[in-house]
Design an enzyme around this catalytic site. Structure first.
Site, PDB file in Angstrom:
ATOM      1  N   PRO A  26       2.869  -9.905  -7.054  1.00  0.00           N
ATOM      2  CA  PRO A  26       3.946  -9.080  -7.604  1.00  0.00           C
ATOM      3  C   PRO A  26       4.310  -7.873  -6.738  1.00  0.00           C
ATOM      4  O   PRO A  26       3.451  -7.285  -6.095  1.00  0.00           O
ATOM      5  CB  PRO A  26       3.382  -8.611  -8.950  1.00  0.00           C
ATOM      6  N   ASN A  27       5.578  -7.569  -6.756  1.00  0.00           N
ATOM      7  CA  ASN A  27       6.183  -6.416  -6.076  1.00  0.00           C
ATOM      8  C   ASN A  27       6.306  -6.583  -4.562  1.00  0.00           C
ATOM      9  O   ASN A  27       6.906  -5.745  -3.890  1.00  0.00           O
ATOM     10  CB  ASN A  27       5.439  -5.104  -6.404  1.00  0.00           C
ATOM     11  N   ARG A  34       9.538  -0.555  -0.297  1.00  0.00           N
ATOM     12  CA  ARG A  34       8.487  -0.137  -1.234  1.00  0.00           C
ATOM     13  C   ARG A  34       7.412   0.681  -0.513  1.00  0.00           C
ATOM     14  O   ARG A  34       6.732   0.160   0.374  1.00  0.00           O
ATOM     15  CB  ARG A  34       7.841  -1.382  -1.836  1.00  0.00           C
ATOM     16  N   TYR A  39       2.976   0.218   3.022  1.00  0.00           N
ATOM     17  CA  TYR A  39       3.270  -1.200   3.238  1.00  0.00           C
ATOM     18  C   TYR A  39       4.152  -1.486   4.451  1.00  0.00           C
ATOM     19  O   TYR A  39       4.412  -2.652   4.747  1.00  0.00           O
ATOM     20  CB  TYR A  39       3.896  -1.792   1.966  1.00  0.00           C
ATOM     21  N   ASN A  91      -1.946 -12.882  -0.628  1.00  0.00           N
ATOM     22  CA  ASN A  91      -1.983 -11.463  -0.956  1.00  0.00           C
ATOM     23  C   ASN A  91      -1.692 -11.392  -2.455  1.00  0.00           C
ATOM     24  O   ASN A  91      -0.522 -11.435  -2.870  1.00  0.00           O
ATOM     25  CB  ASN A  91      -0.941 -10.669  -0.160  1.00  0.00           C
ATOM     26  N   ALA A  94      -1.228  -6.600  -6.878  1.00  0.00           N
ATOM     27  CA  ALA A  94      -1.963  -5.938  -7.965  1.00  0.00           C
ATOM     28  C   ALA A  94      -2.885  -6.908  -8.713  1.00  0.00           C
ATOM     29  O   ALA A  94      -3.907  -6.492  -9.267  1.00  0.00           O
ATOM     30  CB  ALA A  94      -0.982  -5.290  -8.932  1.00  0.00           C
ATOM     31  N   GLU A 115      -7.747 -13.826   2.252  1.00  0.00           N
ATOM     32  CA  GLU A 115      -7.116 -12.777   1.434  1.00  0.00           C
ATOM     33  C   GLU A 115      -6.563 -11.714   2.383  1.00  0.00           C
ATOM     34  O   GLU A 115      -7.277 -11.260   3.276  1.00  0.00           O
ATOM     35  CB  GLU A 115      -8.186 -12.178   0.509  1.00  0.00           C
ATOM     36  N   HIS A 117      -4.277  -8.012   2.704  1.00  0.00           N
ATOM     37  CA  HIS A 117      -3.604  -6.840   2.132  1.00  0.00           C
ATOM     38  C   HIS A 117      -2.968  -6.061   3.262  1.00  0.00           C
ATOM     39  O   HIS A 117      -3.602  -5.867   4.314  1.00  0.00           O
ATOM     40  CB  HIS A 117      -4.587  -5.938   1.377  1.00  0.00           C
ATOM     41  N   ARG A 124      -7.925   3.645  -0.569  1.00  0.00           N
ATOM     42  CA  ARG A 124      -6.995   4.072  -1.620  1.00  0.00           C
ATOM     43  C   ARG A 124      -7.754   4.311  -2.927  1.00  0.00           C
ATOM     44  O   ARG A 124      -8.962   4.521  -2.913  1.00  0.00           O
ATOM     45  CB  ARG A 124      -5.887   3.022  -1.759  1.00  0.00           C
TER      46      ARG A 124
HETATM   47  C1  DQA Z   1      -1.695  -4.770  -1.735  1.00  0.00           C
HETATM   48  C2  DQA Z   1      -2.673  -3.731  -2.269  1.00  0.00           C
HETATM   49  C3  DQA Z   1      -2.719  -3.749  -3.792  1.00  0.00           C
HETATM   50  O1  DQA Z   1      -3.627  -2.776  -4.277  1.00  0.00           O
HETATM   51  C4  DQA Z   1      -1.336  -3.435  -4.356  1.00  0.00           C
HETATM   52  O2  DQA Z   1      -1.348  -3.536  -5.759  1.00  0.00           O
HETATM   53  C5  DQA Z   1      -0.272  -4.273  -3.772  1.00  0.00           C
HETATM   54  C6  DQA Z   1      -0.307  -4.636  -2.358  1.00  0.00           C
HETATM   55  C7  DQA Z   1      -1.523  -4.670  -0.202  1.00  0.00           C
HETATM   56  O3  DQA Z   1      -0.978  -5.604   0.376  1.00  0.00           O
HETATM   57  O4  DQA Z   1      -1.893  -3.671   0.398  1.00  0.00           O
HETATM   58  O5  DQA Z   1       0.715  -4.602  -4.424  1.00  0.00           O
HETATM   59  O6  DQA Z   1      -2.214  -6.064  -2.016  1.00  0.00           O
END
Ligand code: DQA
Length: 163
Positions: A26-27, A34, A39, A91, A94, A115, A117, A124
């Site tokens: 998501p997002n 964003r 990011y 990825n 959240a 995985e 990120h 963080r």
């Molecule tokens: C994320 C890190 C997560 O904590 C966050 O909720 C994201 C993006 C990253 O790519 O750094 O949406 O996965």
């Protein structure tokens, strides 16, 4: 007419391009605008294009899928099992920190995954330090921005060569 010999499993494997799946949680559709401090400025389309180009050059089939819905991601993982996807780059965004359901889906699919990120989740908030995926992953890349996806792909390509 001469009958064709059935192809051996080995030669079939050599002919059929390996399938890889990239899953974005998501997002991540908002990448580019964003929180660029975390990011970066690359959009999801930029990332997917770079991955698609690299995969094509390597002769591998790669599909990218993003959803803001947990169930849609779970169903994509189930489908990946049916499609004989060899490796996943994920990825979970959240859902990394919340989703037992998505974790169970990747565990059930049994498809090895990396995985990724973009941000360094360990630098963080404390709630981002725990991942429901890391203990199941081949490995984790965190904090290397959009390059992390390409590094994951590079690793999986070299793994495919030695499989
Ligand atoms: C994320 C890190 C997560 O904590 C966050 O909720 C994201 C993006 C990253 O790519 O750094 O949406 O996965």
């Amino acid at each position: 007419m001469k009958k064709q010999k059935p192809a051996s499993a080995e030669s079939e494997k050599a002919k059929t391009p390996a399938k890889l799946l990239v899953l974005h949680g998501p997002n991540l559709n908002l990448l580019g605008s964003r929180e660029p401090g975390y990011y970066g400025l690359a959009t999801l389309a930029d990332i997917n294009l770079a991955l698609a180009r690299r995969a094509e050059a390597a002769g591998v089939e790669l599909e990218s899928f993003q959803s803001n819905h947990e169930g849609a991601l779970i169903e994509r993982v189930h489908a990946a099992r049916e499609q004989n996807v060899r490796y996943i780059i994920i990825n979970p965004a959240a859902y990394t920190h919340t989703s037992v359901a998505l974790r169970d889906a990747v565990a059930a699919a049994g498809i090895p995954f990396v995985e990724v990120h973009l941000s360094n989740v360990h630098a963080r908030e404390a709630f981002r330090h725990h991942s429901y995926f890391s203990d199941l992953a081949i490995g984790v890349i965190t904090g290397l921005g959009s390059e992390g996806y390409l590094l994951a792909l590079e690793y999986l390509l070299s793994r495919l060569n030695s499989d």
